[in-house]
Write an enzyme that holds these catalytic residues in place. Structure first.
Site, PDB file in Angstrom:
ATOM      1  N   GLU A 102      -0.536  37.089 -13.788  1.00 62.12           N
ATOM      2  CA  GLU A 102      -1.681  37.999 -13.805  1.00 62.12           C
ATOM      3  C   GLU A 102      -1.222  39.348 -14.349  1.00 62.12           C
ATOM      4  O   GLU A 102      -0.138  39.826 -14.016  1.00 62.12           O
ATOM      5  CB  GLU A 102      -2.246  38.157 -12.392  1.00 62.12           C
ATOM      6  CG  GLU A 102      -3.189  39.315 -12.179  1.00 62.12           C
ATOM      7  CD  GLU A 102      -4.429  39.261 -13.059  1.00 62.12           C
ATOM      8  OE1 GLU A 102      -4.828  40.326 -13.568  1.00 62.12           O
ATOM      9  OE2 GLU A 102      -4.985  38.158 -13.226  1.00 62.12           O
ATOM     10  N   CYS A 161     -16.654  31.037 -16.739  1.00 62.69           N
ATOM     11  CA  CYS A 161     -17.969  31.618 -16.461  1.00 62.69           C
ATOM     12  C   CYS A 161     -18.826  31.674 -17.717  1.00 62.69           C
ATOM     13  O   CYS A 161     -19.899  32.293 -17.711  1.00 62.69           O
ATOM     14  CB  CYS A 161     -17.811  33.022 -15.864  1.00 62.69           C
ATOM     15  SG  CYS A 161     -16.959  34.199 -16.942  1.00 62.69           S
ATOM     16  N   TYR A 193      -4.059  33.865 -15.502  1.00 65.69           N
ATOM     17  CA  TYR A 193      -5.160  34.746 -15.095  1.00 65.69           C
ATOM     18  C   TYR A 193      -5.397  34.551 -13.589  1.00 65.69           C
ATOM     19  O   TYR A 193      -6.534  34.376 -13.151  1.00 65.69           O
ATOM     20  CB  TYR A 193      -6.459  34.458 -15.840  1.00 65.69           C
ATOM     21  CG  TYR A 193      -6.364  34.387 -17.347  1.00 65.69           C
ATOM     22  CD1 TYR A 193      -6.489  35.539 -18.128  1.00 65.69           C
ATOM     23  CD2 TYR A 193      -6.176  33.174 -17.998  1.00 65.69           C
ATOM     24  CE1 TYR A 193      -6.418  35.467 -19.519  1.00 65.69           C
ATOM     25  CE2 TYR A 193      -6.105  33.086 -19.384  1.00 65.69           C
ATOM     26  CZ  TYR A 193      -6.233  34.243 -20.133  1.00 65.69           C
ATOM     27  OH  TYR A 193      -6.163  34.162 -21.499  1.00 65.69           O
ATOM     28  N   CYS A 250     -32.759  44.460  -1.311  1.00 63.70           N
ATOM     29  CA  CYS A 250     -32.544  43.315  -2.200  1.00 63.70           C
ATOM     30  C   CYS A 250     -32.013  42.125  -1.407  1.00 63.70           C
ATOM     31  O   CYS A 250     -30.986  42.216  -0.727  1.00 63.70           O
ATOM     32  CB  CYS A 250     -31.550  43.701  -3.297  1.00 63.70           C
ATOM     33  SG  CYS A 250     -31.105  42.345  -4.378  1.00 63.70           S
ATOM     34  N   CYS A 293     -39.517  38.333  -3.437  1.00 63.40           N
ATOM     35  CA  CYS A 293     -38.923  39.590  -3.900  1.00 63.40           C
ATOM     36  C   CYS A 293     -40.009  40.572  -4.321  1.00 63.40           C
ATOM     37  O   CYS A 293     -40.660  40.404  -5.359  1.00 63.40           O
ATOM     38  CB  CYS A 293     -37.972  39.333  -5.070  1.00 63.40           C
ATOM     39  SG  CYS A 293     -37.194  40.856  -5.661  1.00 63.40           S
ATOM     40  N   ASN A 324      -8.263  30.552 -15.675  1.00 65.95           N
ATOM     41  CA  ASN A 324      -9.535  31.114 -15.195  1.00 65.95           C
ATOM     42  C   ASN A 324      -9.760  32.439 -15.913  1.00 65.95           C
ATOM     43  O   ASN A 324      -9.648  33.503 -15.322  1.00 65.95           O
ATOM     44  CB  ASN A 324      -9.489  31.308 -13.679  1.00 65.95           C
ATOM     45  CG  ASN A 324     -10.790  31.852 -13.125  1.00 65.95           C
ATOM     46  OD1 ASN A 324     -11.854  31.610 -13.668  1.00 65.95           O
ATOM     47  ND2 ASN A 324     -10.699  32.612 -12.043  1.00 65.95           N
ATOM     48  N   CYS A 368     -32.893  39.240 -11.414  1.00 63.60           N
ATOM     49  CA  CYS A 368     -33.010  37.820 -11.050  1.00 63.60           C
ATOM     50  C   CYS A 368     -34.137  37.212 -11.871  1.00 63.60           C
ATOM     51  O   CYS A 368     -35.231  36.927 -11.374  1.00 63.60           O
ATOM     52  CB  CYS A 368     -33.270  37.670  -9.552  1.00 63.60           C
ATOM     53  SG  CYS A 368     -31.883  38.193  -8.516  1.00 63.60           S
ATOM     54  N   CYS A 410     -37.530  45.452 -10.891  1.00 66.95           N
ATOM     55  CA  CYS A 410     -36.223  44.875 -11.173  1.00 66.95           C
ATOM     56  C   CYS A 410     -36.418  43.456 -11.704  1.00 66.95           C
ATOM     57  O   CYS A 410     -37.144  42.667 -11.099  1.00 66.95           O
ATOM     58  CB  CYS A 410     -35.352  44.837  -9.913  1.00 66.95           C
ATOM     59  SG  CYS A 410     -33.758  44.010 -10.149  1.00 66.95           S
TER      60      CYS A 410
END
Length: 381
Positions: free
Chosen positions: A267, A340, A242, A90, A6, A313, A17, A14
């Site tokens: 939802e 997450c 969800y 990218c 990269c 979720n 990442c 940047c």
């Protein structure tokens, strides 16, 4: 697996990442260790091998900040000074998105519209969101400040379609306020209405403001894992709370020839519910979908309507104390929780002591970052 080279990271332009210089195997190992440390109640034997991602070309969605000046735009991120940093090469973006970005830049330059200047709070073009389906079709969303920019983009629709012939959805989102958000409430469709994300035999239909995982291959693996757990438990009924556009519910419905499983997705977004219903109808899947707040729906359910299994979720904040307490006391026997955020997952699991983790798995949706998805199968003790 060799890491991508990269030039933006090496030049200090940047740092999104942040782990790109860490060997991929070490990234995976550290994510697994983080989840084990954050979720100490999960037995070591319950952890399945993590699901790997490609280390480049894995993102199906780009959220590009428009910077620079009229006639010479950048497409990428905002730098520390609030100015645009161009990242059109990218390598984490899918190859289809990456090849499109220079053409998008040329189109925007030809409009003469001024990129939004964050420090000065003036300008028109704020963001471009690009989503690519597995078949190569694209959704383009332009986030702008005013009706003037909307009108200019509408007049340029023919030119844009010639530049991006595989775009099936094009929309303009109005965000007049100076806010640190990616979109406003008002969406104007210029072309099409939904992007079809074909995942095996099921097509999930994404409208411009729909949520979908940014890593298609790993999303497939996540849905497949949930379906395998559901088939193993073999519940007569399940709720997908969800549910978004119905990914889990549709993949966890009855297999052909099996007894019909009562599947209900819940939802808040009415548009997402319409998409889920369309997917179910097209695939011949017997599943129902309702537009409602997940917690209010569960708390308002009568005791005789409680399902055998619940899938959740939630966003990063987790399901929260009220829904966790309902699950704890509901009599639901099995729960699949896809998260997450391991920290909010740990907090929610602590509020449900009647459940134990039968299996758990890390899904590396976001290589080169600390972000991850983790799913657990919970069985009532």
């Amino acid at each position: 697996m060799s890491l991508p080279h990269c030039k933006y990271f090496e030049a200090g332009r940047c740092r999104s990442c942040a782990l790109i210089e860490t060997p991929y195997e070490a990234q995976l190992r550290n994510k697994q260790l983080r989840c084990r440390d954050t979720l100490p109640s999960v037995p070591d034997a319950a952890w399945l091998p993590p699901v790997r991602s490609e280390d480049h070309d894995f993102r199906n969605k780009a959220k590009l900040v428009v910077g620079g000046v009229a006639g010479n735009v950048t497409l990428g991120i905002l730098g520390p000074d609030g100015r645009g940093v161009d990242l059109r090469d990218c390598l984490i973006q899918s190859s289809g998105i990456r090849s499109l970005i220079p053409r998008l830049a040329e189109f925007l330059e030809a409009t003469g519209l001024e990129p939004y200047d964050v420090p000065k709070r003036r300008g028109e073009l704020k963001f471009v969101h690009v989503t690519e389906a597995p078949g190569g079709e694209l959704m383009l969303r332009f986030v702008v400040r005013s009706e003037h920019a909307l009108d200019r983009l509408r007049r340029g629709l023919g030119e844009l379609r010639s530049v991006v012939p595989n775009a099936v959805v094009i929309s303009v989102n109005l965000l007049p306020e100076h806010k640190a958000v990616l979109e406003g409430d008002r969406e104007e469709l210029l072309l099409g209405s939904s992007l079809s994300m074909q995942l095996g035999d099921i097509a999930l239909h994404l409208q411009p403001q729909s949520f979908f995982q940014t890593n298609t291959a790993v999303a497939r693996a996540l849905y497949a894992q949930a379906a395998e757990w559901v088939d193993r438990v073999d519940p007569a009924s399940l709720w997908d709370l969800y549910c978004g556009v119905g990914g889990f519910a549709l993949h966890c419905a009855s297999a052909p020839g099996a007894p019909v499983r009562d599947v209900l997705g819940v939802e808040l977004s009415e548009a997402a519910v319409r998409s889920a219903r369309r997917s179910a109808q097209e695939a011949g899947i017997e599943a129902r979908f309702e537009a409602a707040d997940a917690t209010r729906f569960a708390l308002g359910a009568a005791a005789d309507t409680v399902p055998n299994l619940v899938i959740v979720n939630p966003p990063r904040r987790g399901i929260g104390a009220d829904l966790a307490a309902w699950l704890e006391d509901s009599g639901v026997h099995d729960v699949i929780y896809s998260s997450c955020n391991p920290e909010s997952l740990a907090r929610d699991l602590a509020a449900m002591p009647s459940f134990e983790v039968s299996e758990a798995r890390v899904f590396d949706m976001f290589p080169h970052t600390t972000h991850l998805e983790v799913a657990v199968l919970l069985r009532r003790r």
